[in-house]
Design a protein around this motif. Structure first.
Motif, PDB file in Angstrom:
ATOM      1  N   PHE A   1     -11.609   4.839   4.168  1.00 36.44           N
ATOM      2  CA  PHE A   1     -10.702   4.059   4.297  1.00 36.44           C
ATOM      3  C   PHE A   1      -9.733   4.250   2.975  1.00 36.44           C
ATOM      4  O   PHE A   1      -8.520   4.188   3.219  1.00 36.44           O
TER       5      PHE A   1
ATOM      6  N   CYS B   1       1.906   7.485   5.646  1.00 40.00           N
ATOM      7  CA  CYS B   1       3.107   6.855   6.082  1.00 40.00           C
ATOM      8  C   CYS B   1       4.494   7.348   5.691  1.00 40.00           C
ATOM      9  O   CYS B   1       4.587   8.000   4.361  1.00 40.00           O
TER      10      CYS B   1
ATOM     11  N   ALA C   1      -6.472   1.465  -0.955  1.00 35.56           N
ATOM     12  CA  ALA C   1      -6.983   0.102  -0.537  1.00 35.56           C
ATOM     13  C   ALA C   1      -8.286  -0.225  -0.142  1.00 35.56           C
ATOM     14  O   ALA C   1      -9.046   0.692  -0.041  1.00 35.56           O
TER      15      ALA C   1
ATOM     16  N   LEU D   1       1.042  -1.160   0.065  1.00 35.76           N
ATOM     17  CA  LEU D   1       0.007  -0.061   0.001  1.00 35.76           C
ATOM     18  C   LEU D   1       0.862   1.323   0.054  1.00 35.76           C
ATOM     19  O   LEU D   1       1.984   1.128   0.577  1.00 35.76           O
TER      20      LEU D   1
ATOM     21  N   ASN E   1      -7.529   7.293   2.990  1.00 36.76           N
ATOM     22  CA  ASN E   1      -6.364   7.057   3.873  1.00 36.76           C
ATOM     23  C   ASN E   1      -5.403   6.119   3.520  1.00 36.76           C
ATOM     24  O   ASN E   1      -4.119   6.123   4.041  1.00 36.76           O
ATOM     25  N   ARG E   2      -5.748   4.956   2.934  1.00 39.61           N
ATOM     26  CA  ARG E   2      -4.958   3.850   2.752  1.00 39.61           C
ATOM     27  C   ARG E   2      -4.509   3.746   1.259  1.00 39.61           C
ATOM     28  O   ARG E   2      -4.257   2.651   0.851  1.00 39.61           O
TER      29      ARG E   2
ATOM     30  N   CYS F   1       0.059   4.640   1.614  1.00 36.04           N
ATOM     31  CA  CYS F   1      -0.882   5.457   2.501  1.00 36.04           C
ATOM     32  C   CYS F   1      -0.258   6.688   2.447  1.00 36.04           C
ATOM     33  O   CYS F   1       1.036   7.032   2.789  1.00 36.04           O
TER      34      CYS F   1
ATOM     35  N   ASP G   1      -7.679   2.857   8.986  1.00 34.47           N
ATOM     36  CA  ASP G   1      -8.100   4.146   9.150  1.00 34.47           C
ATOM     37  C   ASP G   1      -9.196   4.604   8.442  1.00 34.47           C
ATOM     38  O   ASP G   1      -9.306   5.506   7.342  1.00 34.47           O
TER      39      ASP G   1
ATOM     40  N   SER H   1      -4.184  -2.248  11.016  1.00 32.29           N
ATOM     41  CA  SER H   1      -4.316  -0.828  11.047  1.00 32.29           C
ATOM     42  C   SER H   1      -5.698  -0.653   9.895  1.00 32.29           C
ATOM     43  O   SER H   1      -5.516  -1.046   8.907  1.00 32.29           O
TER      44      SER H   1
ATOM     45  N   ASN I   1      -1.454  -4.349   7.809  1.00 34.58           N
ATOM     46  CA  ASN I   1      -2.469  -3.551   6.979  1.00 34.58           C
ATOM     47  C   ASN I   1      -3.457  -4.695   6.631  1.00 34.58           C
ATOM     48  O   ASN I   1      -4.486  -4.033   6.287  1.00 34.58           O
TER      49      ASN I   1
END
Length: 168
Positions: A141, A38, A148, A33, A144-145, A35, A134, A132, A110
Motif C-alpha cells: 500500500f 497518479c 501512505a 498523497l 503504491n500510495r 501516488c 491499492d 481507493s 483516498n
C-alpha cells in the motif's frame, strides 16, 4: 427535471433545455498523497503544480448551489485532487447547500479525511463513499500510495462503517 431528462432522451436531443439531475464537481485539485500511478500527483512537479492551484471559489460554489443544486439528486465529488481535503469553510457551505437542497453525495477519496469530514450530520447525505486502496499489506500500500499508511485508511473505513451501523 426528471421529465425534462426523459423528454430529451426520448427525442435524442443534442441540446437540452433542462438542468442536470447529477453533476460532477472538483472542489480542489490538491492532494495529500503522491501516488506514483497518479497522472496529476505522481511526479514531484505535477504534485507541486496541482497543490498550488486553488479550490473552487466560494462565490462559484454558492452560485452553483443557487442555480443547479435545487435540480440535482446526486453530486459527485471527484477530480484531480482529494475532495475531502478542502477547507472547513468550503466543506461547511457544500454540506449546508446539499442538506438544504436534499442532494446526495458520492465521494471518491483516498481515505485520509473520512473521520474529519463524514460526521453523523453528513452521513445521511452520503450515497456512495469509494475509498481507493491499492494494496493489502502495509508495504505494498505504501509503495503504491506514495508512502501512505494503510492503517490510517482502514481506520477511516472502520469509522465510516461504525457510523453507518450506529445510524441504523
Amino acid at each position: 427535471t426528471r421529465a425534462g431528462v426523459e423528454d430529451s432522451e426520448r427525442k435524442q436531443a443534442e441540446i437540452v433545455t433542462h438542468y442536470p439531475e447529477s453533476m460532477s464537481l472538483e472542489l480542489q485539485p490538491g492532494c495529500n498523497l503522491q501516488c506514483g500511478h497518479c497522472a496529476t500527483h505522481g511526479t514531484d512537479k505535477a504534485h507541486a503544480t496541482n497543490n498550488r492551484l486553488g479550490a473552487i471559489k466560494m462565490s462559484h460554489l454558492k452560485s452553483l448551489a443557487t442555480e443547479v443544486f435545487p435540480h440535482l439528486t446526486l453530486l459527485h465529488l471527484v477530480g484531480r485532487g482529494e475532495p475531502l481535503m478542502v477547507s472547513d469553510a468550503l466543506w461547511e457551505v457544500l454540506v449546508g447547500e446539499a442538506q438544504q437542497n436534499r442532494v446526495f453525495l458520492t465521494v471518491v477519496t483516498n481515505g485520509y479525511y473520512i473521520e474529519r469530514r463524514i460526521t453523523p450530520d453528513v452521513l445521511p447525505l452520503i450515497d456512495t463513499l469509494t475509498v481507493s486502496i491499492d494494496g493489502l499489506s502495509p508495504a505494498v500500500f505504501a509503495s503504491n500510495r506514495g508512502g501512505a499508511s494503510l492503517e490510517t485508511v482502514l481506520k477511516g473505513v472502520q469509522y465510516f462503517h461504525q457510523l453507518r451501523k450506529n445510524a441504523c
